[in-house]
Design an enzyme around this catalytic site. Structure first.
Site, short mmCIF file in Angstrom:
data_model
loop_
_atom_site.label_atom_id
_atom_site.label_comp_id
_atom_site.label_asym_id
_atom_site.label_seq_id
_atom_site.Cartn_x
_atom_site.Cartn_y
_atom_site.Cartn_z
CG ASP A 33 -0.60 0.28 8.35
OD1 ASP A 33 -1.41 1.20 8.58
OD2 ASP A 33 0.60 0.46 8.06
CE LYS A 69 0.69 1.16 4.61
NZ LYS A 69 1.51 2.29 5.07
N GLY A 109 7.15 1.02 5.24
CA GLY A 109 5.92 1.81 5.25
C GLY A 109 5.00 1.42 4.10
CG LEU A 110 6.27 0.14 0.69
CD1 LEU A 110 7.22 -0.58 -0.28
CD2 LEU A 110 5.51 1.25 -0.06
N GLY A 127 3.69 -4.36 4.04
CA GLY A 127 3.91 -5.73 3.56
C GLY A 127 3.47 -6.79 4.57
N GLY A 128 3.95 -6.68 5.81
CA GLY A 128 3.61 -7.69 6.82
C GLY A 128 2.12 -7.68 7.15
CB SER A 129 -0.29 -4.88 7.65
OG SER A 129 0.56 -4.23 8.56
CB SER A 130 -0.52 -6.76 2.74
OG SER A 130 -1.31 -7.13 1.66
N PRO A 156 9.40 -4.90 0.28
CG PRO A 156 10.53 -2.93 -0.29
CD PRO A 156 9.44 -3.85 -0.74
O1 C5P Z 1 -0.20 -1.48 15.10
P1 C5P Z 1 1.22 -1.64 14.73
O2 C5P Z 1 1.82 -2.94 15.21
O3 C5P Z 1 1.49 -1.41 13.28
O4 C5P Z 1 2.01 -0.47 15.47
C1 C5P Z 1 3.40 -0.46 15.64
C2 C5P Z 1 3.75 0.68 16.56
O5 C5P Z 1 3.55 1.93 15.89
C3 C5P Z 1 2.92 0.77 17.82
O6 C5P Z 1 3.50 0.05 18.87
C4 C5P Z 1 2.94 2.26 18.13
O7 C5P Z 1 4.16 2.61 18.74
C5 C5P Z 1 2.97 2.89 16.76
N1 C5P Z 1 1.64 3.26 16.24
C6 C5P Z 1 0.98 4.34 16.82
N2 C5P Z 1 -0.25 4.71 16.31
C7 C5P Z 1 -0.80 4.07 15.26
C8 C5P Z 1 -0.11 3.00 14.66
C9 C5P Z 1 1.10 2.61 15.19
O8 C5P Z 1 1.46 4.97 17.76
N3 C5P Z 1 -1.98 4.47 14.78
#
Ligand code: C5P
Length: 299
Positions: free
Chosen positions: A141, A11, A101-102, A104-107, A97
């Site tokens: 994500d 994304k 910020g793309l 990848g893991g979430s998708s 990669p």
């Molecule tokens: O939800 P995710 O595992 O992607 O988030 C990783 C880290 O990014 C969280 O532990 C938090 O520090 C930060 N984060 C945040 N606010 C969001 C998404 C992520 O603070 N909306």
């Protein structure tokens, strides 16, 4: 049963406004996100236990991988239901990669949930509400990947709304160049920089909503006018190679270029007629020959 497979698209955040910190430590945001035609591919075959193999030896295939976290979450929620997959052999063809910020893991995680739904009997599947809650619990994500379309994401990422058709028409099919330097950026680090610069780094929610509404309301405004990311300044302050290249792409080629999500991948919107050879050469000259560069489209 033969192996089933699905795409796990990457994304881009076309618009990303982090609006403030929440009491739970996460951040609220307003973001327009579009999937790409480019991404990973995840296959699955029924098996007695959950396992994962990956085409890229750099990718961890233990319980830290979001595919196996998704499988564990699926098993927890469907425990005791007849016909729910209790095991599966996943094979991940990795192209997106990491630390980019793309998404990848979430998708990949959402692709795993989709495949587990597919190999489970109807009675063993997650309901749509369970699917949404499970995805949100796996990562901020993840919910956006439940829709195969450009969306607006709010809250910490769990509130996902469709965009009006007129906006989707300005997004879908747009040609983009995505490029990532040899280093990644950790998402918690990037949020930590915003906290350190608070409140200056945030865009208050009413302003974020007004900016988005202005673009949605002006049907003649090109996608270029929407691009925004307030995670970019802290990343650029530390990783100066990012702004140097983004400014050069604007100055030399007139391209609108931004970082995606918490970085380090960046993207440029490409006019249809633009030849990418000289742009790719500029990117590689700035960031090195091993820089990841891919031409694709918003999906
Ligand atoms: O939800 P995710 O595992 O992607 O988030 C990783 C880290 O990014 C969280 O532990 C938090 O520090 C930060 N984060 C945040 N606010 C969001 C998404 C992520 O603070 N909306």
């Amino acid at each position: 049963m033969a192996a089933l497979s699905v795409q796990a698209p990457a994304k881009l955040n076309l618009f990303l406004a982090i609006t403030g910190r929440r009491p739970d430590g996460f951040h609220d945001l307003v973001s327009v996100v579009a999937p790409l035609e480019f991404g990973d591919r995840l296959s699955v075959a029924p098996a007695p236990v959950f396992s994962l193999t990956c085409s890229d030896p750099e990718v961890p295939v233990d319980d830290a991988n979001l595919v196996l976290k998704a499988a564990a979450a699926f098993r927890r929620v469907t425990a005791g239901r007849p016909g729910a997959a209790a095991g599966a052999a996943f094979v991940l063809e990795k192209h997106t990669p990491m630390g980019a910020g793309l998404g990848g893991g979430s998708s990949d995680a959402v692709a795993a949930l989709r495949l587990l739904q597919e190999i489970s009997d109807h009675a063993g599947r997650l309901t749509p509400e369970e699917m949404a809650a499970t995805a949100a619990q796996l990562g901020s994500d993840c919910p956006l990947f439940l829709r195969s379309a450009p969306v607006v994401m709010r809250g910490r990422g769990e509130r996902v709304d469709p965009l009006p058709d007129a906006a989707v028409r300005r997004i879908r099919g747009r040609r983009v160049l995505v490029f990532k330097p040899g280093f990644g950026i950790s998402t918690p680090w990037a949020y930590g920089r915003l906290v350190a610069s608070a409140p200056g780094g945030y865009l208050p929610a009413p302003e974020a909503e007004a900016r988005l509404a202005a673009w949605l309301g002006d049907g003649a405004a090109p996608l270029e006018d929407l691009l925004f990311n307030n995670m970019e300044p802290p990343a650029c302050a530390k990783f100066v190679a990012l702004p140097v290249l983004l400014e050069r792409l604007q100055a030399e080629f007139g391209l609108s270029a931004r970082m995606s999500g918490s970085g380090s991948a960046c993207f440029a919107l490409l006019p249809e007629s633009t030849s990418i050879g000289p742009i790719r050469a500029t990117i590689r000259a700035a960031w090195g020959d091993s820089t990841f560069v891919i031409e694709t489209r918003l999906a």
